[in-house]
Write a protein that holds these residues in place. Sequence first.
Motif, short mmCIF file in Angstrom:
data_model
loop_
_atom_site.label_atom_id
_atom_site.label_comp_id
_atom_site.label_asym_id
_atom_site.label_seq_id
_atom_site.Cartn_x
_atom_site.Cartn_y
_atom_site.Cartn_z
N GLU A 179 10.58 -4.22 -2.35
CA GLU A 179 9.12 -4.20 -2.34
C GLU A 179 8.56 -4.81 -1.07
OE1 GLU A 179 10.86 -5.80 -4.87
OE2 GLU A 179 10.89 -4.08 -6.22
N VAL A 180 9.19 -5.88 -0.60
CA VAL A 180 8.74 -6.53 0.64
C VAL A 180 8.97 -5.59 1.82
CG1 VAL A 180 9.09 -8.49 2.20
CG2 VAL A 180 9.12 -8.84 -0.28
N ASN A 181 10.14 -4.97 1.86
CA ASN A 181 10.45 -4.04 2.93
C ASN A 181 9.45 -2.88 2.96
OD1 ASN A 181 12.17 -2.82 5.02
ND2 ASN A 181 12.65 -1.33 3.44
N GLU A 182 9.17 -2.30 1.81
CA GLU A 182 8.24 -1.18 1.74
C GLU A 182 6.83 -1.58 2.18
OE1 GLU A 182 8.63 0.25 -2.25
OE2 GLU A 182 10.60 1.09 -1.86
N ALA A 210 6.06 -4.06 4.22
CA ALA A 210 6.10 -4.33 5.66
C ALA A 210 6.08 -3.02 6.45
CB ALA A 210 7.35 -5.13 6.01
N ARG A 211 6.81 -2.03 5.97
CA ARG A 211 6.82 -0.72 6.64
C ARG A 211 5.44 -0.07 6.57
NH1 ARG A 211 11.70 2.02 7.63
NH2 ARG A 211 10.70 3.97 7.01
N ARG A 212 4.77 -0.15 5.42
CA ARG A 212 3.44 0.45 5.29
C ARG A 212 2.47 -0.19 6.27
NH1 ARG A 212 2.30 4.84 4.65
NH2 ARG A 212 1.07 4.45 6.45
N LEU A 213 2.51 -1.52 6.36
CA LEU A 213 1.64 -2.23 7.30
C LEU A 213 1.96 -1.82 8.73
CD1 LEU A 213 -0.47 -4.31 8.08
CD2 LEU A 213 1.27 -6.09 7.81
N ALA A 214 3.23 -1.75 9.08
CA ALA A 214 3.62 -1.37 10.44
C ALA A 214 3.15 0.04 10.77
CB ALA A 214 5.13 -1.48 10.60
N TYR A 215 3.28 0.96 9.82
CA TYR A 215 2.83 2.34 10.05
C TYR A 215 1.32 2.40 10.20
CZ TYR A 215 7.48 4.23 9.04
OH TYR A 215 8.81 4.53 9.06
N ASP A 216 0.59 1.62 9.42
CA ASP A 216 -0.87 1.62 9.54
C ASP A 216 -1.31 1.05 10.88
OD1 ASP A 216 -1.16 2.83 7.10
OD2 ASP A 216 -1.82 1.03 6.03
N VAL A 217 -0.65 -0.02 11.33
CA VAL A 217 -0.98 -0.60 12.63
C VAL A 217 -0.67 0.42 13.73
CG1 VAL A 217 -0.34 -2.39 14.30
CG2 VAL A 217 -0.74 -3.00 11.91
N GLN A 218 0.49 1.05 13.66
CA GLN A 218 0.86 2.06 14.65
C GLN A 218 -0.15 3.21 14.66
OE1 GLN A 218 4.87 3.50 14.25
NE2 GLN A 218 4.41 5.39 15.30
N PRO A 269 -6.08 -3.13 3.78
CA PRO A 269 -5.41 -2.88 2.50
C PRO A 269 -3.89 -3.04 2.56
CG PRO A 269 -7.07 -1.20 2.91
CD PRO A 269 -6.94 -2.00 4.17
N SER A 270 -3.26 -2.50 3.59
CA SER A 270 -1.80 -2.63 3.67
C SER A 270 -1.39 -4.06 4.03
CB SER A 270 -1.20 -1.63 4.66
OG SER A 270 -1.77 -1.76 5.93
N ARG A 271 -2.21 -4.75 4.80
CA ARG A 271 -1.91 -6.16 5.12
C ARG A 271 -1.99 -7.01 3.86
NH1 ARG A 271 -4.89 -10.76 6.37
NH2 ARG A 271 -3.83 -12.19 7.78
N ARG A 272 -3.03 -6.79 3.07
CA ARG A 272 -3.20 -7.54 1.82
C ARG A 272 -2.04 -7.25 0.86
NH1 ARG A 272 -5.35 -11.84 1.20
NH2 ARG A 272 -3.37 -12.27 0.32
N ALA A 273 -1.66 -5.98 0.75
CA ALA A 273 -0.54 -5.60 -0.12
C ALA A 273 0.74 -6.28 0.35
CB ALA A 273 -0.37 -4.09 -0.14
N PHE A 274 0.98 -6.31 1.65
CA PHE A 274 2.17 -6.97 2.19
C PHE A 274 2.17 -8.45 1.85
CE2 PHE A 274 3.96 -9.40 5.80
CZ PHE A 274 5.30 -9.09 5.60
N LEU A 275 1.05 -9.13 2.10
CA LEU A 275 0.97 -10.56 1.82
C LEU A 275 1.13 -10.86 0.33
CD1 LEU A 275 -1.89 -11.56 4.27
CD2 LEU A 275 0.57 -11.95 4.55
N ASP A 276 0.56 -10.01 -0.52
CA ASP A 276 0.71 -10.20 -1.96
C ASP A 276 2.15 -10.06 -2.41
OD1 ASP A 276 -2.02 -10.63 -2.21
OD2 ASP A 276 -2.45 -8.60 -2.95
N VAL A 277 2.84 -9.04 -1.89
CA VAL A 277 4.24 -8.82 -2.26
C VAL A 277 5.10 -9.98 -1.78
CG1 VAL A 277 6.25 -7.35 -1.80
CG2 VAL A 277 4.07 -6.32 -2.42
N VAL A 278 4.88 -10.42 -0.56
CA VAL A 278 5.66 -11.54 -0.02
C VAL A 278 5.41 -12.80 -0.84
CG1 VAL A 278 5.94 -13.06 1.97
CG2 VAL A 278 5.84 -10.60 2.30
N ARG A 279 4.15 -13.08 -1.17
CA ARG A 279 3.84 -14.25 -1.97
C ARG A 279 4.56 -14.19 -3.31
NH1 ARG A 279 -1.28 -13.56 -3.02
NH2 ARG A 279 -0.76 -12.73 -5.04
N ASP A 280 4.49 -13.05 -3.98
CA ASP A 280 5.15 -12.89 -5.27
C ASP A 280 6.67 -13.05 -5.13
OD1 ASP A 280 2.69 -12.44 -6.39
OD2 ASP A 280 2.94 -10.26 -6.51
#
Length: 64
Positions: free
Chosen positions: A13-16, A18-26, A50-61
Amino acid sequence: MAQKTIHMLCATEVNEAARRLAYDVQDVIRNGPGDPGEPQDEKVWAYIRPSRRAFLDVVRDHLE
């Protein structure tokens, strides 16, 4: 290399997330935030928020 490290050390989940955030930034760097008006920085943040928030939420969890 960094992406492989995230994949090896973190849950799927963390990997996915992180990838979503990286793709959105790109995407926003290559194509811009869509609206050419000012201020661009706010539009970029709105695009990746949205993807940054999702990444931070997954990492926190994952860390809890």
